[in-house]
Design a protein around this motif. Sequence first.
Motif, PDB file in Angstrom:
ATOM      1  N   LEU A 248      36.835  24.421  41.649  1.00 39.02           N
ATOM      2  CA  LEU A 248      36.135  24.480  40.361  1.00 39.02           C
ATOM      3  C   LEU A 248      35.421  25.820  40.206  1.00 39.02           C
ATOM      4  O   LEU A 248      35.511  26.481  39.163  1.00 39.02           O
ATOM      5  CB  LEU A 248      35.117  23.346  40.268  1.00 39.02           C
ATOM      6  N   ALA A 249      34.709  26.228  41.253  1.00 37.60           N
ATOM      7  CA  ALA A 249      33.954  27.475  41.203  1.00 37.60           C
ATOM      8  C   ALA A 249      34.868  28.685  41.082  1.00 37.60           C
ATOM      9  O   ALA A 249      34.581  29.627  40.320  1.00 37.60           O
ATOM     10  CB  ALA A 249      33.082  27.601  42.455  1.00 37.60           C
ATOM     11  N   SER A 250      35.964  28.681  41.802  1.00 37.56           N
ATOM     12  CA  SER A 250      36.877  29.823  41.780  1.00 37.56           C
ATOM     13  C   SER A 250      37.541  29.979  40.417  1.00 37.56           C
ATOM     14  O   SER A 250      37.610  31.084  39.866  1.00 37.56           O
ATOM     15  CB  SER A 250      37.941  29.659  42.870  1.00 37.56           C
ATOM     16  N   ILE A 251      38.034  28.878  39.864  1.00 36.06           N
ATOM     17  CA  ILE A 251      38.689  28.950  38.558  1.00 36.06           C
ATOM     18  C   ILE A 251      37.686  29.299  37.469  1.00 36.06           C
ATOM     19  O   ILE A 251      37.966  30.114  36.575  1.00 36.06           O
ATOM     20  CB  ILE A 251      39.400  27.625  38.246  1.00 36.06           C
ATOM     21  N   ALA A 252      36.496  28.698  37.537  1.00 31.26           N
ATOM     22  CA  ALA A 252      35.479  28.961  36.509  1.00 31.26           C
ATOM     23  C   ALA A 252      34.913  30.375  36.613  1.00 31.26           C
ATOM     24  O   ALA A 252      34.332  30.884  35.648  1.00 31.26           O
ATOM     25  CB  ALA A 252      34.347  27.942  36.613  1.00 31.26           C
ATOM     26  N   SER A 253      35.072  31.023  37.766  1.00 34.73           N
ATOM     27  CA  SER A 253      34.592  32.400  37.955  1.00 34.73           C
ATOM     28  C   SER A 253      35.642  33.441  37.593  1.00 34.73           C
ATOM     29  O   SER A 253      35.322  34.626  37.468  1.00 34.73           O
ATOM     30  CB  SER A 253      34.167  32.615  39.410  1.00 34.73           C
ATOM     31  N   ALA A 254      36.891  33.017  37.448  1.00 33.17           N
ATOM     32  CA  ALA A 254      38.000  33.939  37.227  1.00 33.17           C
ATOM     33  C   ALA A 254      38.267  34.151  35.745  1.00 33.17           C
ATOM     34  O   ALA A 254      37.924  33.303  34.915  1.00 33.17           O
ATOM     35  CB  ALA A 254      39.253  33.392  37.903  1.00 33.17           C
ATOM     36  N   PRO A 255      38.899  35.264  35.403  1.00 38.24           N
ATOM     37  CA  PRO A 255      39.335  35.436  34.011  1.00 38.24           C
ATOM     38  C   PRO A 255      40.467  34.477  33.693  1.00 38.24           C
ATOM     39  O   PRO A 255      41.080  33.894  34.601  1.00 38.24           O
ATOM     40  CB  PRO A 255      39.812  36.896  33.979  1.00 38.24           C
ATOM     41  N   PRO A 256      40.781  34.278  32.412  1.00 41.46           N
ATOM     42  CA  PRO A 256      41.918  33.421  32.050  1.00 41.46           C
ATOM     43  C   PRO A 256      43.229  33.986  32.585  1.00 41.46           C
ATOM     44  O   PRO A 256      43.337  35.174  32.887  1.00 41.46           O
ATOM     45  CB  PRO A 256      41.892  33.438  30.515  1.00 41.46           C
ATOM     46  N   SER A 257      44.215  33.125  32.681  1.00 39.45           N
ATOM     47  CA  SER A 257      45.537  33.558  33.133  1.00 39.45           C
ATOM     48  C   SER A 257      46.201  34.433  32.072  1.00 39.45           C
ATOM     49  O   SER A 257      45.988  34.247  30.867  1.00 39.45           O
ATOM     50  CB  SER A 257      46.418  32.343  33.410  1.00 39.45           C
ATOM     51  N   PRO A 258      47.023  35.389  32.499  1.00 38.38           N
ATOM     52  CA  PRO A 258      47.735  36.227  31.527  1.00 38.38           C
ATOM     53  C   PRO A 258      48.688  35.392  30.672  1.00 38.38           C
ATOM     54  O   PRO A 258      49.278  34.422  31.148  1.00 38.38           O
ATOM     55  CB  PRO A 258      48.524  37.200  32.419  1.00 38.38           C
ATOM     56  N   LYS A 259      48.821  35.786  29.419  1.00 35.11           N
ATOM     57  CA  LYS A 259      49.743  35.115  28.512  1.00 35.11           C
ATOM     58  C   LYS A 259      50.948  36.023  28.241  1.00 35.11           C
ATOM     59  O   LYS A 259      50.901  37.227  28.450  1.00 35.11           O
ATOM     60  CB  LYS A 259      49.048  34.757  27.198  1.00 35.11           C
ATOM     61  N   ASN A 260      52.006  35.390  27.740  1.00 31.74           N
ATOM     62  CA  ASN A 260      53.226  36.112  27.373  1.00 31.74           C
ATOM     63  C   ASN A 260      53.757  36.973  28.509  1.00 31.74           C
ATOM     64  O   ASN A 260      54.081  38.151  28.337  1.00 31.74           O
ATOM     65  CB  ASN A 260      52.982  36.978  26.129  1.00 31.74           C
ATOM     66  N   VAL A 261      53.825  36.387  29.688  1.00 33.93           N
ATOM     67  CA  VAL A 261      54.368  37.107  30.834  1.00 33.93           C
ATOM     68  C   VAL A 261      55.885  37.203  30.680  1.00 33.93           C
ATOM     69  O   VAL A 261      56.577  36.185  30.549  1.00 33.93           O
ATOM     70  CB  VAL A 261      54.009  36.397  32.155  1.00 33.93           C
TER      71      VAL A 261
ATOM     72  N   HIS B 170      37.799  37.062  42.101  1.00 32.16           N
ATOM     73  CA  HIS B 170      38.370  35.759  41.778  1.00 32.16           C
ATOM     74  C   HIS B 170      39.611  35.941  40.903  1.00 32.16           C
ATOM     75  O   HIS B 170      39.615  36.731  39.960  1.00 32.16           O
ATOM     76  CB  HIS B 170      37.356  34.884  41.052  1.00 32.16           C
ATOM     77  N   GLU B 171      40.649  35.178  41.225  1.00 34.43           N
ATOM     78  CA  GLU B 171      41.914  35.273  40.510  1.00 34.43           C
ATOM     79  C   GLU B 171      42.132  34.060  39.621  1.00 34.43           C
ATOM     80  O   GLU B 171      41.702  32.952  39.941  1.00 34.43           O
ATOM     81  CB  GLU B 171      43.084  35.376  41.498  1.00 34.43           C
ATOM     82  N   SER B 172      42.838  34.305  38.528  1.00 37.61           N
ATOM     83  CA  SER B 172      43.234  33.206  37.656  1.00 37.61           C
ATOM     84  C   SER B 172      44.359  32.414  38.313  1.00 37.61           C
ATOM     85  O   SER B 172      44.939  32.820  39.327  1.00 37.61           O
ATOM     86  CB  SER B 172      43.734  33.766  36.318  1.00 37.61           C
ATOM     87  N   ILE B 173      44.662  31.288  37.729  1.00 40.81           N
ATOM     88  CA  ILE B 173      45.870  30.558  38.101  1.00 40.81           C
ATOM     89  C   ILE B 173      47.067  31.422  37.718  1.00 40.81           C
ATOM     90  O   ILE B 173      47.058  32.117  36.703  1.00 40.81           O
ATOM     91  CB  ILE B 173      45.914  29.208  37.385  1.00 40.81           C
ATOM     92  N   VAL B 174      48.105  31.409  38.535  1.00 41.73           N
ATOM     93  CA  VAL B 174      49.277  32.231  38.297  1.00 41.73           C
ATOM     94  C   VAL B 174      50.002  31.765  37.032  1.00 41.73           C
ATOM     95  O   VAL B 174      50.165  30.563  36.796  1.00 41.73           O
ATOM     96  CB  VAL B 174      50.224  32.184  39.511  1.00 41.73           C
ATOM     97  N   SER B 175      50.446  32.736  36.228  1.00 41.76           N
ATOM     98  CA  SER B 175      51.282  32.445  35.057  1.00 41.76           C
ATOM     99  C   SER B 175      52.739  32.719  35.394  1.00 41.76           C
ATOM    100  O   SER B 175      53.074  33.827  35.847  1.00 41.76           O
ATOM    101  CB  SER B 175      50.872  33.316  33.866  1.00 41.76           C
ATOM    102  N   PHE B 176      53.570  31.737  35.198  1.00 44.34           N
ATOM    103  CA  PHE B 176      55.005  31.910  35.384  1.00 44.34           C
ATOM    104  C   PHE B 176      55.582  32.561  34.142  1.00 44.34           C
ATOM    105  O   PHE B 176      55.132  32.308  33.024  1.00 44.34           O
ATOM    106  CB  PHE B 176      55.662  30.539  35.612  1.00 44.34           C
ATOM    107  N   PRO B 177      56.569  33.453  34.284  1.00 47.31           N
ATOM    108  CA  PRO B 177      57.125  34.136  33.109  1.00 47.31           C
ATOM    109  C   PRO B 177      57.615  33.176  32.034  1.00 47.31           C
ATOM    110  O   PRO B 177      58.207  32.131  32.344  1.00 47.31           O
ATOM    111  CB  PRO B 177      58.274  34.950  33.703  1.00 47.31           C
ATOM    112  N   SER B 178      57.358  33.546  30.787  1.00 44.95           N
ATOM    113  CA  SER B 178      57.751  32.703  29.654  1.00 44.95           C
ATOM    114  C   SER B 178      58.711  33.388  28.709  1.00 44.95           C
ATOM    115  O   SER B 178      59.114  32.810  27.706  1.00 44.95           O
ATOM    116  CB  SER B 178      56.500  32.266  28.874  1.00 44.95           C
ATOM    117  N   LYS B 179      59.077  34.640  29.021  1.00 41.79           N
ATOM    118  CA  LYS B 179      60.051  35.343  28.179  1.00 41.79           C
ATOM    119  C   LYS B 179      60.830  36.340  29.031  1.00 41.79           C
ATOM    120  O   LYS B 179      60.407  36.686  30.140  1.00 41.79           O
ATOM    121  CB  LYS B 179      59.355  36.034  26.999  1.00 41.79           C
TER     122      LYS B 179
END
Length: 443
Positions: A349-362, A431-440
């Motif tokens: 909870l602390a790690s995710i709440a401390s991290a920036p959002p995950s990148p979009k449109n990867v 702190h790292e965001s949750i990994v974003s898997f490519p979407s395009k």
Amino acid sequence: MKKILFALALLGFTFTQSQTNPKIYDIIDAISEERLINDVKALADFGTRHTLSDTLSDTRGIGAARRWIKGQFDNISEDCNDCLEVFYQQDLVKKGTNQRIVKDVMVVNVVAIQRGTKYPNRFIIMSGDIDSRVSNPTDFTSDSPGANDNASGMAGTIEAARVLSKYKFESSIIYVGLSGEEQGLFGGQGLAKFAQEKGWDIVGVLNNDMIGNIKGVDGVIDNRTFRIFSEPVPANESERARRARRFYGGEVDGISRQLARYVHKTVKTYMPEMNPMMVYRLDRFGRGGHHRPFNDVGFAGIRIMEAHENYTQQHQDIRTEDGINYGDTFEHVNFPYCKKLTAVNAINLASIASAPPSPKNVGIGGIVQPSAKFSWDKVDGAVGYKIYWRDTTSPSWDNSRYVGDVAEFTLDGIVVDNFFFGVAAVGKDGHESIVSFPSKIIR
């Protein structure tokens, strides 16, 4: 001189990125076994917390239990200068909705929101279940202490709130007790719908259901291993996304699976004595949990629970037969283990709440080329980005490269056909965001 200063700055940043954050170890140390013991005992002593049980008594039934839980959240909020928004969220479930709803019932959840300083509408949720049951799921009067299932998860959620309320985070954290789980996951359904109506940006749900047993019905005793259940891809994904997977992969890379990998990585980093076991399944075979209603509407959600269940203590009338003590009673809960799994939740909870959002449109490219190309939208608050990759048969992200504050990058010498890839945003404190898997696809 400028080159030297730049090199020193880069070296310092790289060093910072490779280190763990002392705050996370402090959070682990602050989890109290004594408080968990007291809270599980208090919940078990309500006699029964069946969803259809008494709501008027101050000492017995689900009504007394949920008022006690709200009181705990209220006390925590008072101690942190009203840092929690505590309220009931409820929905009426009519008699006959399913075979376990034998009378009209108001399914009431207890919610406590710790607002983020930067992203107040972005949420990571920890949940426990309030209700309990015996052998007959419609028996709402017999004693059903539900000490492990699921006073353990509810107590862990309250304890995480006590500890994390002492800190401030960029994103919001929700601590919630969900009702109606044993009758058909009604509490989760209600809160998921409520979240949609409110426009909440939920990045993950950590559903804790049974986190206090170390001795399995098969005789195995294990106080270090726990399971992380996650579905492979969202239940509401588009037909276009499903078709694309046939060509580009991603059958095990949905948002819930990335959340599971995040928890696995965080635990291996900060609690190496623990053995997180990722299970590639929504839940146990043919069974369900309160993360599922959130998955159903497209939110990431996982189930965190003990590795070895004892079915003589689950959903059982309290009795002794052939020398076996049946029933989910207080003495069966292992509190050192419950403390560890509570810490597992708190640090994530602390790690995710401390991290920036995950990148979009990867985006990803590199078809018939000796390199893999990536692009993504930059994230506010990120100081850089990290590209992850793994063998297509590997369960976890095994390789990574920090690539700096850029919006595109090429990994030379990496053949795109042989690996899966993802991109995470990195904050100033590492702190790292949750990994974003490519979407395009980049052509």
